[in-house]
Enzyme design. Structure first.
Site, PDB file in Angstrom:
ATOM      1  N   ARG A 115       1.283  -1.075  -0.368  1.00  0.00           N
ATOM      2  CA  ARG A 115       0.133   0.371  -0.178  1.00  0.00           C
ATOM      3  C   ARG A 115       1.199   1.259   0.111  1.00  0.00           C
ATOM      4  NH1 ARG A 115      -3.172  -2.407   4.927  1.00  0.00           N
ATOM      5  NH2 ARG A 115      -1.433  -4.313   3.994  1.00  0.00           N
ATOM      6  N   GLU A 145       5.881 -10.351  12.833  1.00  0.00           N
ATOM      7  CA  GLU A 145       5.708 -11.324  14.098  1.00  0.00           C
ATOM      8  C   GLU A 145       5.788 -13.044  14.187  1.00  0.00           C
ATOM      9  OE1 GLU A 145       1.314 -10.288  14.016  1.00  0.00           O
ATOM     10  OE2 GLU A 145       1.119 -11.074  16.001  1.00  0.00           O
TER      11      GLU A 145
HETATM   12  O1  LIG Z   1       5.205  -1.764  11.593  1.00  0.00           O
HETATM   13  P1  LIG Z   1       4.765  -3.373  11.080  1.00  0.00           P
HETATM   14  O2  LIG Z   1       4.560  -4.924  11.831  1.00  0.00           O
HETATM   15  O3  LIG Z   1       5.726  -3.663  10.040  1.00  0.00           O
HETATM   16  O4  LIG Z   1       3.071  -3.197  10.606  1.00  0.00           O
HETATM   17  C1  LIG Z   1       2.859  -2.268   8.662  1.00  0.00           C
HETATM   18  C2  LIG Z   1       2.924  -2.936   7.777  1.00  0.00           C
HETATM   19  O5  LIG Z   1       2.251  -3.751   7.911  1.00  0.00           O
HETATM   20  C3  LIG Z   1       1.461  -3.769   6.776  1.00  0.00           C
HETATM   21  O6  LIG Z   1       2.170  -4.650   5.473  1.00  0.00           O
HETATM   22  P2  LIG Z   1       2.000  -6.377   5.028  1.00  0.00           P
HETATM   23  O7  LIG Z   1       3.079  -6.731   6.039  1.00  0.00           O
HETATM   24  O8  LIG Z   1       0.777  -6.673   5.403  1.00  0.00           O
HETATM   25  O9  LIG Z   1       1.517  -6.385   3.711  1.00  0.00           O
HETATM   26  P3  LIG Z   1       1.249  -5.834   2.316  1.00  0.00           P
HETATM   27  O10 LIG Z   1       1.354  -4.551   2.381  1.00  0.00           O
HETATM   28  O11 LIG Z   1       1.735  -6.338   1.111  1.00  0.00           O
HETATM   29  O12 LIG Z   1      -0.181  -6.535   2.364  1.00  0.00           O
HETATM   30  C4  LIG Z   1       1.615  -2.285   6.163  1.00  0.00           C
HETATM   31  O13 LIG Z   1       0.949  -1.955   5.078  1.00  0.00           O
HETATM   32  C5  LIG Z   1       2.690  -2.187   6.606  1.00  0.00           C
HETATM   33  O14 LIG Z   1       3.859  -2.039   5.672  1.00  0.00           O
HETATM   34  N1  LIG Z   2      -4.408  -4.168  12.272  1.00  0.00           N
HETATM   35  C1  LIG Z   2      -3.493  -3.642  10.951  1.00  0.00           C
HETATM   36  N2  LIG Z   2      -4.327  -3.088   9.658  1.00  0.00           N
HETATM   37  C2  LIG Z   2      -3.541  -2.656   8.658  1.00  0.00           C
HETATM   38  N3  LIG Z   2      -2.673  -3.480   8.694  1.00  0.00           N
HETATM   39  C3  LIG Z   2      -1.700  -3.859   8.982  1.00  0.00           C
HETATM   40  N4  LIG Z   2      -1.040  -4.271   9.197  1.00  0.00           N
HETATM   41  C4  LIG Z   2      -0.434  -4.673  10.298  1.00  0.00           C
HETATM   42  N5  LIG Z   2      -1.195  -4.257  11.540  1.00  0.00           N
HETATM   43  C5  LIG Z   2      -1.883  -4.012  10.572  1.00  0.00           C
END
Ligand SMILES: O=P(O)(O)OC[C@H]1O[C@H](OP(=O)(O)OP(=O)(O)O)[C@H](O)[C@@H]1O
Ligand SMILES: Nc1ncnc2[nH]cnc12
Length: 179
Positions: free
Chosen positions: A68, A105
């Protein structure tokens, strides 16, 4: 449309992608061009304020984390006249890459940037939709700093404050909505 109306477009999904997680979905904002304009106005104004306090250098590059952060990063870069550089999960970028391993995680993961896409001494801003544990944003900061570039600010739409992700970050953090 007011900025508060943009934030109100964020939807919450309990127990996604797994039980116990309240998922904040920012994608409805991007279905409305006016909301996107208000959001990018807001983030670019905040960035100008942060940058002015740090001496007001030209921002050369906006980096966005997969997935995103790509949407936001490209929009912000176009608005401020900077390059857009994607940071991707491992194995997705062609050519020589720089990599960092970071903690998610359930264990380690790897993020990459194309070698040479960020030059030493450039001023860089990082953007993503959401700051949770700070694992992703911390990895992005490390990648930028390993190129010899300077990270000016980390911008987010949403910050989950209880997870204290901002404490993991070196550069200033601005989150449009804290919850
Ligand atoms: O602060 P953190 O614990 O690292 O979490 C935040 C990240 O998690 C989500 O991405 P995700 O890893 O779900 O990847 P995606 O956007 O490819 O779905 C979000 O868009 C951040 O990049
Ligand atoms: N609660 C949450 N909602 C959307 N994206 C996330 N990435 C990590 N935690 C999230």
């Amino acid at each position: 449309m007011k900025f508060e109306d943009v934030i109100a477009m964020i939807r919450e999904y309990p127990d996604f992608p797994k039980k116990g997680i309240l998922f904040r979905d920012v994608l409805p904002i991007f279905r409305d061009p006016k909301a996107v304009e208000v959001l990018i106005d807001h983030l670019s104004e905040k960035l100008s304020e942060i940058n002015a306090k740090n001496g007001g250098s030209k921002i050369d590059v906006v980096v966005g984390a997969e997935a995103r952060g790509f949407i936001l990063g490209a929009l912000l870069a176009q608005r401020i006249g900077a390059a857009f550089v994607p940071v991707r999960k491992s194995g997705k970028l062609p050519g020589k890459v720089s990599s960092v391993v970071y903690e998610k995680e359930y264990g380690p993961d790897t993020m990459e940037v194309q070698y040479g896409s960020i030059q030493a001494n450039q001023n860089v801003v990082a953007i993503d939709d959401l700051l949770a544990t700070g694992g992703t944003a911390g990895a992005v900061e490390r990648l930028v700093m390993e190129q010899g570039a300077k990270i000016i600010a980390n911008l987010f739409i949403v910050e989950l404050v209880d997870l204290e992700g901002a404490k993991k970050l070196t550069a200033q953090v601005y989150s449009a909505y804290k919850c």
